[in-house]
Enzyme design. Structure first.
Site, PDB file in Angstrom:
ATOM      1  N   LYS A 150      22.778  57.497  10.983  1.00 36.70           N
ATOM      2  CA  LYS A 150      21.628  57.300  10.102  1.00 36.70           C
ATOM      3  C   LYS A 150      20.635  58.456  10.188  1.00 36.70           C
ATOM      4  O   LYS A 150      20.019  58.825   9.194  1.00 36.70           O
ATOM      5  CB  LYS A 150      20.954  55.946  10.315  1.00 36.70           C
ATOM      6  CG  LYS A 150      20.517  55.680  11.732  1.00 36.70           C
ATOM      7  CD  LYS A 150      20.058  54.253  11.878  1.00 36.70           C
ATOM      8  CE  LYS A 150      19.559  53.949  13.280  1.00 36.70           C
ATOM      9  NZ  LYS A 150      20.350  54.505  14.395  1.00 36.70           N
ATOM     10  N   ARG A 202      13.645  47.781  14.160  1.00 35.44           N
ATOM     11  CA  ARG A 202      14.857  47.426  14.885  1.00 35.44           C
ATOM     12  C   ARG A 202      14.826  45.976  15.343  1.00 35.44           C
ATOM     13  O   ARG A 202      15.772  45.531  15.998  1.00 35.44           O
ATOM     14  CB  ARG A 202      14.980  48.295  16.119  1.00 35.44           C
ATOM     15  CG  ARG A 202      16.190  49.221  16.087  1.00 35.44           C
ATOM     16  CD  ARG A 202      15.823  50.425  16.871  1.00 35.44           C
ATOM     17  NE  ARG A 202      16.851  51.001  17.643  1.00 35.44           N
ATOM     18  CZ  ARG A 202      17.074  52.333  17.613  1.00 35.44           C
ATOM     19  NH1 ARG A 202      16.419  53.087  16.772  1.00 35.44           N
ATOM     20  NH2 ARG A 202      17.944  52.853  18.405  1.00 35.44           N
ATOM     21  N   ARG A 212      28.362  63.518  22.698  1.00 37.92           N
ATOM     22  CA  ARG A 212      27.016  64.053  22.440  1.00 37.92           C
ATOM     23  C   ARG A 212      26.461  64.797  23.653  1.00 37.92           C
ATOM     24  O   ARG A 212      26.625  64.342  24.790  1.00 37.92           O
ATOM     25  CB  ARG A 212      26.049  62.905  22.157  1.00 37.92           C
ATOM     26  CG  ARG A 212      26.072  62.430  20.744  1.00 37.92           C
ATOM     27  CD  ARG A 212      24.883  61.527  20.588  1.00 37.92           C
ATOM     28  NE  ARG A 212      24.796  60.948  19.274  1.00 37.92           N
ATOM     29  CZ  ARG A 212      23.802  60.156  18.892  1.00 37.92           C
ATOM     30  NH1 ARG A 212      22.846  59.832  19.744  1.00 37.92           N
ATOM     31  NH2 ARG A 212      23.773  59.666  17.688  1.00 37.92           N
ATOM     32  N   ARG A 230      22.709  62.855  27.855  1.00 35.40           N
ATOM     33  CA  ARG A 230      21.551  61.985  28.121  1.00 35.40           C
ATOM     34  C   ARG A 230      22.033  60.650  28.678  1.00 35.40           C
ATOM     35  O   ARG A 230      23.088  60.153  28.283  1.00 35.40           O
ATOM     36  CB  ARG A 230      20.775  61.735  26.832  1.00 35.40           C
ATOM     37  CG  ARG A 230      19.805  62.850  26.467  1.00 35.40           C
ATOM     38  CD  ARG A 230      18.678  62.294  25.593  1.00 35.40           C
ATOM     39  NE  ARG A 230      19.149  61.203  24.773  1.00 35.40           N
ATOM     40  CZ  ARG A 230      19.369  61.278  23.467  1.00 35.40           C
ATOM     41  NH1 ARG A 230      19.151  62.391  22.827  1.00 35.40           N
ATOM     42  NH2 ARG A 230      19.796  60.240  22.799  1.00 35.40           N
ATOM     43  N   ARG A 283      23.707  49.352  24.317  1.00 32.58           N
ATOM     44  CA  ARG A 283      22.915  49.584  23.097  1.00 32.58           C
ATOM     45  C   ARG A 283      23.544  48.884  21.890  1.00 32.58           C
ATOM     46  O   ARG A 283      22.848  48.353  21.034  1.00 32.58           O
ATOM     47  CB  ARG A 283      22.781  51.080  22.819  1.00 32.58           C
ATOM     48  CG  ARG A 283      21.903  51.781  23.840  1.00 32.58           C
ATOM     49  CD  ARG A 283      21.962  53.282  23.704  1.00 32.58           C
ATOM     50  NE  ARG A 283      21.249  53.771  22.534  1.00 32.58           N
ATOM     51  CZ  ARG A 283      21.327  55.025  22.097  1.00 32.58           C
ATOM     52  NH1 ARG A 283      22.078  55.892  22.715  1.00 32.58           N
ATOM     53  NH2 ARG A 283      20.634  55.388  21.039  1.00 32.58           N
TER      54      ARG A 283
HETATM   55  P1  AMP Z   1      17.569  56.297  18.856  1.00 34.03           P
HETATM   56  O1  AMP Z   1      17.731  57.755  19.087  1.00 34.03           O
HETATM   57  O2  AMP Z   1      16.983  55.976  17.515  1.00 34.03           O
HETATM   58  O3  AMP Z   1      18.835  55.529  19.105  1.00 34.03           O
HETATM   59  O4  AMP Z   1      16.476  55.788  19.925  1.00 34.03           O
HETATM   60  C1  AMP Z   1      16.631  56.013  21.304  1.00 34.03           C
HETATM   61  C2  AMP Z   1      16.023  54.858  22.077  1.00 34.03           C
HETATM   62  O5  AMP Z   1      14.626  54.748  21.769  1.00 34.03           O
HETATM   63  C3  AMP Z   1      16.603  53.493  21.774  1.00 34.03           C
HETATM   64  O6  AMP Z   1      17.772  53.232  22.510  1.00 34.03           O
HETATM   65  C4  AMP Z   1      15.458  52.568  22.166  1.00 34.03           C
HETATM   66  O7  AMP Z   1      15.366  52.418  23.574  1.00 34.03           O
HETATM   67  C5  AMP Z   1      14.235  53.369  21.723  1.00 34.03           C
HETATM   68  N1  AMP Z   1      13.837  53.038  20.327  1.00 34.03           N
HETATM   69  C6  AMP Z   1      13.878  53.859  19.235  1.00 34.03           C
HETATM   70  N2  AMP Z   1      13.427  53.237  18.144  1.00 34.03           N
HETATM   71  C7  AMP Z   1      13.099  51.986  18.528  1.00 34.03           C
HETATM   72  C8  AMP Z   1      12.585  50.843  17.853  1.00 34.03           C
HETATM   73  N3  AMP Z   1      12.321  50.858  16.534  1.00 34.03           N
HETATM   74  N4  AMP Z   1      12.376  49.722  18.578  1.00 34.03           N
HETATM   75  C9  AMP Z   1      12.616  49.681  19.905  1.00 34.03           C
HETATM   76  N5  AMP Z   1      13.102  50.705  20.612  1.00 34.03           N
HETATM   77  C10 AMP Z   1      13.350  51.863  19.925  1.00 34.03           C
END
Ligand code: AMP
Length: 212
Positions: free
Chosen positions: A13, A88, A123, A156, A167
């Protein structure tokens, strides 16, 4: 246009949000990127969020809602924006509604869990400048070294296979109900993620009525 990109972590996305951002010239806002930068800079927000992120859990809604309120109040969001990876949870979606934000379309990018697990294992990220790479799809020029700043690349902790599985579990329980939430509002379009990135981009543009 006010858009939301929904999808499991690693569904692509973020990449599609960037493509649409360039095409429509509206900002793509990724709470994941905002949080990762905060962690790198060890800000109070980063310190609060890090433990949740490392464990593959969601950061508490109050923190996310605060970030989004501040970000959407900026002038560059007046013409529209793309929310990438937020909301989310249903509570975050309700908070957006309560802020009076009317979303035009939600694009849901669908990719099977098994594909995501394989993809995320490749990654790599730069711990210094935040640039991201992929061993197969976007390798750095010199193996293991950041093209932009020369720092040694790392995997990471939230991209480790065990964390990715966590996740995905969290995604299915806490985020997938949003398909129903936005489906009921009649603004959800599902795009099936394709093996070739350009095919997913074409389908995403089509879903939004954007010419390529
Ligand atoms: P992402 O790169 O978007 O997968 O975000 C990395 C991490 O940030 C996620 O695994 C969550 O721990 C946190 N995170 C990002 N966006 C949100 C959200 N909208 N709500 C809660 N946690 C978030």
């Amino acid at each position: 246009m006010k858009l939301i990109f929904l999808g499991a972590p690693g569904a692509g996305k973020g990449t599609q949000a960037e493509n649409v951002q360039q095409k429509l010239n509206i900002p793509a806002i990724s709470t994941g990127n905002i949080l990762k930068e905060a962690v790198r800079n060890q800000t109070p927000l980063g310190l609060q969020a890090k433990g949740f992120m490392d464990a593959g859990q969601l950061v508490p809604d109050e923190l996310i809602i605060g970030i989004i309120k501040e970000r959407l109040s900026r002038a560059d969001c007046e013409k529209g924006f793309i929310l990438d990876g937020v909301p989310r949870t249903v509570a975050q979606a309700e908070a957006l509604d309560a802020m009076g934000v009317t979303i035009d379309r939600v694009v849901n990018i669908e990719v099977p869990d098994e594909t995501i697990i394989v993809r995320m294992a490749g990654r790599r990220a730069c711990p210094s400048c935040g640039a991201t790479y992929h061993l197969d799809f976007k390798p750095p020029a010199v193996e293991g070294i950041c093209d932009k700043c020369g720092t040694a690349l790392i995997q990471r902790s939230d991209d480790h296979p065990d964390t990715v599985k966590e996740r995905l579990k969290v995604y299915h329980i806490q985020t997938q109900p949003l398909e129903d939430y936005y489906g009921k509002k009649g603004i959800l379009t599902t795009v099936v993620g394709q093996q070739e990135l350009s095919d997913t981009t074409r389908l995403t543009f089509k879903a939004l009525g954007i010419s390529e």
